[in-house]
Design a protein around this motif. Structure first.
Motif, short mmCIF file in Angstrom:
data_model
loop_
_atom_site.label_atom_id
_atom_site.label_comp_id
_atom_site.label_asym_id
_atom_site.label_seq_id
_atom_site.Cartn_x
_atom_site.Cartn_y
_atom_site.Cartn_z
N THR A 18 13.30 21.30 -18.03
CA THR A 18 13.46 20.86 -16.64
C THR A 18 13.48 19.34 -16.52
N GLN A 24 16.04 22.73 -12.49
CA GLN A 24 14.98 22.20 -11.65
C GLN A 24 14.05 23.33 -11.29
N ARG A 26 11.32 24.52 -8.45
CA ARG A 26 10.67 24.30 -7.16
C ARG A 26 9.30 24.94 -7.26
N PRO A 29 4.23 26.99 -3.42
CA PRO A 29 3.57 26.18 -2.39
C PRO A 29 2.09 26.49 -2.18
N GLU A 34 -1.14 19.58 -7.56
CA GLU A 34 0.22 19.55 -8.08
C GLU A 34 0.30 19.99 -9.54
N THR A 41 3.85 27.72 -11.62
CA THR A 41 5.27 27.99 -11.40
C THR A 41 6.00 28.20 -12.72
N GLU A 92 15.33 32.76 -7.05
CA GLU A 92 15.93 32.09 -5.90
C GLU A 92 15.57 32.78 -4.59
N ASP A 95 10.82 30.82 -2.12
CA ASP A 95 10.94 29.38 -1.87
C ASP A 95 10.62 28.56 -3.11
N TRP A 96 10.28 29.19 -4.19
CA TRP A 96 9.93 28.49 -5.43
C TRP A 96 10.72 29.10 -6.56
N ARG A 99 16.01 26.59 -10.41
CA ARG A 99 17.31 26.29 -9.80
C ARG A 99 18.22 25.75 -10.90
#
Length: 134
Positions: A18, A24, A26, A29, A34, A41, A92, A95-96, A99
């Motif tokens: 990545t 990428q 995402r 949340p 972080e 993730t 996809e 929301d995470w 990509r």
């Protein structure tokens, strides 16, 4: 135990790849912090990628045996890119997740993931003398 190691190696390889613009991630949340978001993730994406490779990849690679022979194995770039793209499509929906960009960049990213998996898998695999003691 092998599957857990495979998921961890997949997660590490996806995290490394990545750094390239082809993939990428995402972040989830709802994870606190972080660093934990990135780790969680990438682990979940690695799990999904391992499941896609195990369930769908096995069937696709078996069906594509004539193409492997015809292209001298170069079709594996396309198949591995497809499996990585499929992982991105699956994640996809939330929301995470993963990509992807262009397909050929995704195929190169899948090649790099495969190289990292081969190197780390070879290092983490139990030695023959350890297996014979069990």
């Amino acid at each position: 135990m092998r599957f857990v190691v495979r998921v961890a190696v997949n997660a590490f390889a996806i995290w490394i790849v990545t750094l390239l613009p082809a993939l990428q991630v995402r972040l989830i949340p709802f994870a606190p912090g972080e660093g934990l978001q990135v780790a969680l993730t990438v682990l979940v994406v690695g799990l999904i990628f391992a499941l896609v490779n195990t369930l769908i990849g096995t069937v696709v690679k078996f069906v594509a045996i004539p193409l492997y022979i015809l292209t001298l194995g170069l079709i594996s770039l396309v198949i591995n890119g497809f499996l990585l793209w499929l992982t991105a499509v699956i994640t996809e929906n939330w929301d995470w997740g993963l990509r992807t960009g262009e397909f050929w960049l995704t195929a190169v990213a899948a090649l790099l993931i495969g190289i990292i998996n081969a190197v780390l898998g070879g290092l983490l695999r139990p030695r023959k003398e350890e297996r014979s003691r069990r």
